[in-house]
Design an enzyme around this catalytic site. Structure first.
Site, PDB file in Angstrom:
ATOM      1  N   LYS A   1      27.782  34.762  33.410  1.00 19.64           N
ATOM      2  CA  LYS A   1      26.550  34.691  34.182  1.00 19.64           C
ATOM      3  C   LYS A   1      25.536  33.731  33.545  1.00 19.64           C
ATOM      4  CE  LYS A   1      27.993  37.650  37.266  1.00 19.64           C
ATOM      5  NZ  LYS A   1      29.309  38.163  36.855  1.00 19.64           N
TER       6      LYS A   1
HETATM    7  C1  LIG Z   1      29.836  39.629  37.438  1.00 18.60           C
HETATM    8  C2  LIG Z   1      29.704  40.462  38.639  1.00 18.60           C
HETATM    9  C3  LIG Z   1      29.724  41.860  38.571  1.00 18.60           C
HETATM   10  C4  LIG Z   1      30.075  42.623  37.334  1.00 18.60           C
HETATM   11  O1  LIG Z   1      29.209  42.437  36.292  1.00 18.60           O
HETATM   12  P1  LIG Z   1      29.526  43.133  34.882  1.00 18.60           P
HETATM   13  O2  LIG Z   1      28.248  42.972  34.143  1.00 18.60           O
HETATM   14  O3  LIG Z   1      30.656  42.352  34.286  1.00 18.60           O
HETATM   15  O4  LIG Z   1      29.880  44.539  35.132  1.00 18.60           O
HETATM   16  C5  LIG Z   1      29.490  42.590  39.720  1.00 18.60           C
HETATM   17  N1  LIG Z   1      29.284  41.980  40.885  1.00 18.60           N
HETATM   18  C6  LIG Z   1      29.280  40.649  41.014  1.00 18.60           C
HETATM   19  C7  LIG Z   1      29.010  40.034  42.336  1.00 18.60           C
HETATM   20  C8  LIG Z   1      29.500  39.847  39.890  1.00 18.60           C
HETATM   21  O5  LIG Z   1      29.504  38.504  40.031  1.00 18.60           O
END
Ligand SMILES: *Cc1c(COP(=O)(O)O)cnc(C)c1O
Length: 378
Positions: A182
């Site tokens: 992210k």
């Molecule tokens: C990355 C992501 C998640 C999960 O995030 P984590 O912090 O790894 O649990 C959930 N939903 C979307 C749309 C994502 O891109």
């Protein structure tokens, strides 16, 4: 691969802040750095409350618990999303009801939501793909008329807005991710945002193993005990320290990503005009964060060829979600309402290109050149 799909962000102060947390002799959750991160989130989003969590997945599980989702409750959501959007509700016995997406933004089609509502529907779980907002006015209006909660999976949407309002703070609850893929990251981490104080007291309890330890720490009760079902959803101070260093740099990081995004977009204008590929659409009311740059090939076969071509040139692109309704668990735990006009078709031709804070202009030019070569346009 010489040019990877993602490189986790690192800005320089992270290790210093981790050292400070260690020296403060406070490395479990909810120390000084967590408080600073929570405050940054509130300041930047206008949410009433924000709490760091161990992940976006956990923030979504927390949301399902806070909403009191029970066996048989239905949650309307897109099938084109990450598993956690659905899983968090399935863990509580909820049933994801998928509706189709819009091909322009890859987000849930707000015009198909209302037909999927039954007397078991409890919530709408939207996901802002690539940090581009869903049609939140229409969605909030549907939710209000049918007394449904709205949960925003804003995992990809930090620093994004819809009509000037921060994504994650429009629905009842909103969830961010700080996973290494992210825009801001501490490896694994997330946050839950609350638009108002409806869930504020309960949130600190469920996040602290179902205890009122937070109130105890604030001196509001003289011992803490088991109050409600809950789990261990607060991250360590080491994660918060790492993350806070990036929050301080967030505008600079965002500006760099937006520049890279604009450079891709500009470079592929000719290919798009020639009808060879499609580029992402950003509706006028949305400010995005360049979480991702994708193109759409004509079909799956053409995409497979492009993936091979880029890999042969040491560049790693990435396709994206296998629609949840066609996955093994999706077949067992959920259903699709209405026609799958776009979800499968568009998912098979979308390709994400390398995009990360430290991607250099030179490496990006190489990616652009190879894509154009594949289409005989270089
Ligand atoms: C990355 C992501 C998640 C999960 O995030 P984590 O912090 O790894 O649990 C959930 N939903 C979307 C749309 C994502 O891109």
């Amino acid at each position: 691969m010489r040019i990877n799909f993602n490189v986790p962000p690192y800005t320089g102060r992270e290790l210093e802040y981790i050292r400070q947390a260690v020296e403060a002799q406070k490395i479990c959750g909810d120390g000084e750095f967590t408080a600073r991160c929570n405050k940054w989130l509130v300041d930047r989003t206008g949410a009433k409350e924000a709490l760091l969590t161990t992940s976006c997945t956990h923030a979504t599980e927390m949301s399902a618990l806070l909403l009191g989702i029970r066996e048989g409750d239905e949650i309307i959501m897109p099938s084109y999303t990450f598993v956690s959007t659905a899983n968090a509700f399935v863990l509580r016995g909820g049933v994801p009801v998928f509706v189709d997406i819009r091909p322009d933004t890859m987000n849930i089609d707000e015009n198909r939501i209302e037909a999927a509502i039954t007397d078991r529907t409890r919530a709408i779980a939207v996901m802002h793909y690539a940090g581009v907002a869903c049609e939140m006015d229409a969605i909030m209006d549907i939710a209000q008329r049918h007394h449904l909660a709205v949960v925003e999976d804003a995992a990809q949407a930090i620093l994004c807005t819809y009509k000037g309002r921060a994504l994650g703070a429009i629905g009842d609850l909103g969830n961010y991710s700080f996973h290494e893929t992210k825009n801001l990251s501490c490896g694994e981490g997330g946050a839950i945002l609350m638009r108002d104080d409806t869930y504020a007291d309960q949130a600190v309890i469920v996040r602290e193993k179902g205890t009122n330890r937070t109130l105890y720490r604030m001196g509001r009760v003289d011992k803490y005990s088991w109050i409600a079902p809950g789990s261990s959803w607060l991250p360590s101070e080491l994660n918060a320290a790492y993350l806070y260093a990036q929050m301080e740099m967030a505008d600079e990081m965002n500006a760099r990503r937006l520049r890279l995004w604009a450079q891709y977009h500009e470079a592929f204008a000719d290919l798009a005009d020639a009808g060879k590929i499609e580029r992402p659409t950003i509706p006028a009311e949305c400010v995005h964060n360049a979480h991702m740059y994708y193109i759409k090939c004509r079909d799956e076969a053409e995409r497979a060829g492009l993936i091979r071509y880029l890999r042969d040139h040491d560049i790693l692109p990435a396709s994206h979600y296998v629609p949840l309704h066609s996955a093994a668990a999706g077949l067992r735990y959920s259903r699709f309402h209405g026609e799958d006009e776009w979800t499968t078709r568009e998912s098979l031709r979308l390709l994400r290109l390398p995009m990360y804070y430290t991607l250099t202009d030179e490496d990006q030019e190489e990616v652009i050149l190879r894509v154009k070569e594949y289409y005989h346009a270089a």
